[in-house]
Design a protein around this motif. Structure first.
Motif, PDB file in Angstrom:
ATOM      1  N   VAL A  61     -14.529 -37.673  29.757  1.00 14.00           N
ATOM      2  CA  VAL A  61     -14.606 -36.738  28.603  1.00 14.00           C
ATOM      3  C   VAL A  61     -15.500 -35.748  29.029  1.00 14.00           C
ATOM      4  CG1 VAL A  61     -14.585 -36.574  26.260  1.00 14.00           C
ATOM      5  CG2 VAL A  61     -13.866 -38.686  27.078  1.00 14.00           C
ATOM      6  N   ARG A  62     -15.517 -34.587  28.663  1.00 14.63           N
ATOM      7  CA  ARG A  62     -16.388 -33.696  28.608  1.00 14.63           C
ATOM      8  C   ARG A  62     -16.344 -32.765  27.260  1.00 14.63           C
ATOM      9  NH1 ARG A  62     -14.318 -32.277  33.749  1.00 14.63           N
ATOM     10  NH2 ARG A  62     -15.465 -33.339  35.492  1.00 14.63           N
ATOM     11  N   THR A  63     -17.518 -32.463  26.965  1.00 13.55           N
ATOM     12  CA  THR A  63     -17.534 -31.770  25.628  1.00 13.55           C
ATOM     13  C   THR A  63     -18.015 -30.252  25.845  1.00 13.55           C
ATOM     14  OG1 THR A  63     -17.631 -33.621  24.425  1.00 13.55           O
ATOM     15  CG2 THR A  63     -18.025 -31.478  23.116  1.00 13.55           C
ATOM     16  N   GLU A  68     -12.571 -31.991  26.568  1.00 20.21           N
ATOM     17  CA  GLU A  68     -11.516 -32.372  27.686  1.00 20.21           C
ATOM     18  C   GLU A  68     -11.320 -33.558  28.067  1.00 20.21           C
ATOM     19  OE1 GLU A  68     -11.476 -30.749  32.392  1.00 20.21           O
ATOM     20  OE2 GLU A  68     -13.504 -30.734  31.096  1.00 20.21           O
ATOM     21  N   TYR A  69     -10.149 -34.211  28.186  1.00 15.70           N
ATOM     22  CA  TYR A  69     -10.183 -35.567  28.328  1.00 15.70           C
ATOM     23  C   TYR A  69      -9.207 -35.222  29.762  1.00 15.70           C
ATOM     24  CZ  TYR A  69     -11.179 -36.793  23.568  1.00 15.70           C
ATOM     25  OH  TYR A  69     -11.873 -37.552  22.364  1.00 15.70           O
ATOM     26  N   SER A 116      -4.361 -29.292  19.593  1.00 15.91           N
ATOM     27  CA  SER A 116      -4.436 -30.083  20.751  1.00 15.91           C
ATOM     28  C   SER A 116      -3.258 -29.644  21.852  1.00 15.91           C
ATOM     29  CB  SER A 116      -3.809 -31.520  20.614  1.00 15.91           C
ATOM     30  OG  SER A 116      -2.475 -31.479  19.759  1.00 15.91           O
ATOM     31  N   ILE A 117      -3.876 -29.678  23.116  1.00 22.50           N
ATOM     32  CA  ILE A 117      -3.160 -29.003  24.087  1.00 22.50           C
ATOM     33  C   ILE A 117      -3.182 -30.021  25.330  1.00 22.50           C
ATOM     34  CG2 ILE A 117      -3.211 -27.148  25.946  1.00 22.50           C
ATOM     35  CD1 ILE A 117      -5.207 -25.460  23.726  1.00 22.50           C
ATOM     36  N   ALA A 118      -1.847 -30.227  25.942  1.00 18.19           N
ATOM     37  CA  ALA A 118      -1.830 -31.011  26.886  1.00 18.19           C
ATOM     38  C   ALA A 118      -1.438 -30.449  28.282  1.00 18.19           C
ATOM     39  CB  ALA A 118      -0.890 -32.094  26.516  1.00 18.19           C
ATOM     40  N   SER A 119      -1.761 -30.778  29.543  1.00 16.47           N
ATOM     41  CA  SER A 119      -1.288 -30.225  30.788  1.00 16.47           C
ATOM     42  C   SER A 119      -1.100 -31.351  31.696  1.00 16.47           C
ATOM     43  CB  SER A 119      -2.545 -29.399  31.260  1.00 16.47           C
ATOM     44  OG  SER A 119      -2.337 -29.091  32.657  1.00 16.47           O
ATOM     45  N   CYS A 173      -5.857 -33.155  28.852  1.00 15.83           N
ATOM     46  CA  CYS A 173      -5.641 -32.829  27.540  1.00 15.83           C
ATOM     47  C   CYS A 173      -6.727 -32.261  26.808  1.00 15.83           C
ATOM     48  CB  CYS A 173      -4.916 -34.017  26.671  1.00 15.83           C
ATOM     49  SG  CYS A 173      -5.718 -35.295  26.451  1.00 15.83           S
ATOM     50  N   TYR A 174      -6.624 -31.521  25.919  1.00 22.46           N
ATOM     51  CA  TYR A 174      -7.785 -30.736  25.198  1.00 22.46           C
ATOM     52  C   TYR A 174      -7.653 -30.794  23.656  1.00 22.46           C
ATOM     53  CZ  TYR A 174      -7.664 -28.593  29.665  1.00 22.46           C
ATOM     54  OH  TYR A 174      -7.799 -28.529  30.946  1.00 22.46           O
ATOM     55  N   LEU A 175      -8.742 -31.018  22.838  1.00 20.73           N
ATOM     56  CA  LEU A 175      -8.845 -31.229  21.522  1.00 20.73           C
ATOM     57  C   LEU A 175      -9.900 -30.077  21.100  1.00 20.73           C
ATOM     58  CD1 LEU A 175      -8.982 -34.846  20.785  1.00 20.73           C
ATOM     59  CD2 LEU A 175      -7.116 -33.680  21.072  1.00 20.73           C
ATOM     60  N   VAL A 176      -9.266 -29.139  20.145  1.00 19.45           N
ATOM     61  CA  VAL A 176     -10.024 -28.093  19.591  1.00 19.45           C
ATOM     62  C   VAL A 176     -10.529 -28.423  18.235  1.00 19.45           C
ATOM     63  CG1 VAL A 176     -10.400 -25.650  19.111  1.00 19.45           C
ATOM     64  CG2 VAL A 176      -8.788 -26.613  21.171  1.00 19.45           C
ATOM     65  N   LEU A 177     -11.895 -28.581  17.984  1.00 19.56           N
ATOM     66  CA  LEU A 177     -12.358 -28.828  16.749  1.00 19.56           C
ATOM     67  C   LEU A 177     -13.086 -27.665  16.131  1.00 19.56           C
ATOM     68  CD1 LEU A 177     -12.838 -31.453  19.028  1.00 19.56           C
ATOM     69  CD2 LEU A 177     -13.265 -32.497  16.713  1.00 19.56           C
ATOM     70  N   LYS A 178     -13.135 -27.486  14.749  1.00 25.95           N
ATOM     71  CA  LYS A 178     -14.282 -26.611  14.277  1.00 25.95           C
ATOM     72  C   LYS A 178     -15.555 -26.974  14.515  1.00 25.95           C
ATOM     73  CE  LYS A 178     -14.943 -24.207  10.008  1.00 25.95           C
ATOM     74  NZ  LYS A 178     -14.484 -23.944   8.685  1.00 25.95           N
ATOM     75  N   SER A 179     -16.337 -26.139  14.703  1.00 29.60           N
ATOM     76  CA  SER A 179     -17.936 -26.536  15.031  1.00 29.60           C
ATOM     77  C   SER A 179     -18.430 -26.436  13.598  1.00 29.60           C
ATOM     78  CB  SER A 179     -18.416 -25.486  16.095  1.00 29.60           C
ATOM     79  OG  SER A 179     -19.881 -25.931  16.169  1.00 29.60           O
TER      80      SER A 179
END
Length: 382
Positions: free
Chosen positions: A52-54, A70-71, A112-115, A121-127
């Protein structure tokens, strides 16, 4: 396709870098990520841990800050990615606002976005408004946190858990309503704090606490999803409270990694912390097998009864922790000061009331009838 962009739909492939993913050397800083809901600029890395990277980023459509997680796993197959994508799609149907405008500091994915090609896969969160950092990162800069700050921390997390545990979930294409969600993954990395940069003294309890990495999403990504039956949900709620108690103990001790079977009563450092009411509260959160509180609401009610400063109450509370106080307003901020009238007002009221009683007594002893009051007209002429 430019090397500086990751333009794809929810499951479209990104530029293939599987060899770099395997050894964990790839960073997305300076690139862009495109999904169904928007396009996001990836600015800089906030945190990294295995798989995991943030990153801090920006939603280019709204110009608002976002957090991008990013997973990745070299061992994910195309079938795995498709299964992850399907489960993340189902989770997007959950409405965490419950008809209101507050989400009580829960960072849940807005997209969420998958590749399948890059095994990511990616998760987009409101900061949050201010740049967040993990609780682990914050604790690394502190020897420990004082009881006043830990009390503030507990209040905010318990408020978020209270909201999360009582949330009514209306799932897509279903008439069933699920009562509440357990976080299931509370630790120093899944809790973020955001501090106003104008505040120089980080020991002042003015930071905001946010919860991320809910087990629902972690389980969907790492293929550990299990049906959440009602008995299991009750157990998971209790585990949330136990995990929170252990985290609070870590903050008081300045300990980044507690032993798995750690018990505060057996730790010699625990006796040196000068706030017995707060320590007893944390011990009740942890419990021997489960928390002694019936839920996050009951726990927060008791927390608000604990003095901010230990000098205000030298004796620990002894009331039944399972009783929920009705005096604590639901889902409101801590009440630090009393709203009772000032002392001089009470004294004046007592004097006037006593004089009124005395006057009535004299009239009664004289046997004079009570007369209705008369009022002179003002501003009239004859």
């Amino acid at each position: 396709m430019s090397n500086d962009n990751l333009n794809h739909s929810r499951s479209a492939p990104v530029q293939s870098q599987t060899e770099q993913i395997e050894n964990g050397s790839t960073s997305l800083e300076g690139k862009m990520l495109s999904g169904r809901e928007g396009q996001y600029a990836i600015q800089h890395q906030l945190q990294t841990r295995p798989g995991v990277r943030t990153y801090a980023g920006k939603d280019l459509q709204t110009q608002t800050p976002v957090i991008i997680k990013e997973y990745y796993s070299f061992w994910w197959t195309i079938s795995d990615i498709q299964q992850i994508e399907l489960q993340l799609e189902q989770l997007e149907a959950i409405d965490f606002h419950s008809g209101g405008v507050q989400d009580f500091r829960l960072l849940v994915p807005q997209e969420s976005i998958a590749s399948s090609k890059d095994h990511r896969c990616y998760l987009v969160l409101k900061s949050p408004q201010y740049r967040p950092r993990s609780l682990r990162s914050y604790l690394e800069t502190q020897d420990y946190l004082p009881p006043k700050v830990v009390r503030h921390f507990l209040s905010q997390v318990l408020q978020s858990l209270w909201f999360l545990h009582s949330l009514a979930l209306y799932l897509e294409d279903s008439d069933e309503v699920q009562k509440g969600i357990a976080h299931g993954n509370l630790n120093l990395d899944s809790i973020l704090i955001a501090i106003d940069p104008a505040i120089q003294n980080t020991q002042i309890a003015q930071f905001q606490v946010y919860l991320q990495d809910l087990q629902l999403w972690e389980a969907a990504i790492w293929h550990t999803t299990q049906p959440q039956s009602q008995p299991a949900f009750k157990i998971k709620k209790q585990k949330d409270l136990q995990d929170l108690g252990k985290i609070a103990a870590q903050l008081l001790l300045g300990e980044l990694d507690l032993p798995e079977a750690w018990n505060p009563l057996n730790d010699p450092r625990w006796q040196d912390i000068p706030h017995d009411p707060l320590k007893q509260f944390i011990q009740q959160l942890i419990g021997s097998e489960s928390s002694t509180f019936s839920g996050a609401k009951a726990a927060r009610s008791w927390l608000l009864s604990i003095p901010v400063d230990v000098e205000a109450s030298p004796t620990p509370f002894e009331a039944d922790p399972l009783t929920e106080r009705n005096s604590v307003p639901e889902l409101e901020e801590d009440i630090e000061e009393s709203d009772a009238p000032p002392t001089y007002f009470k004294v004046a009221f007592a004097i006037v009331f006593s004089a009124l009683i005395l006057n009535i007594g004299v009239l009664w002893m004289r046997g004079e009838p009570f007369k209705a009051p008369t009022f002179n007209q003002v501003g009239t002429t004859r």
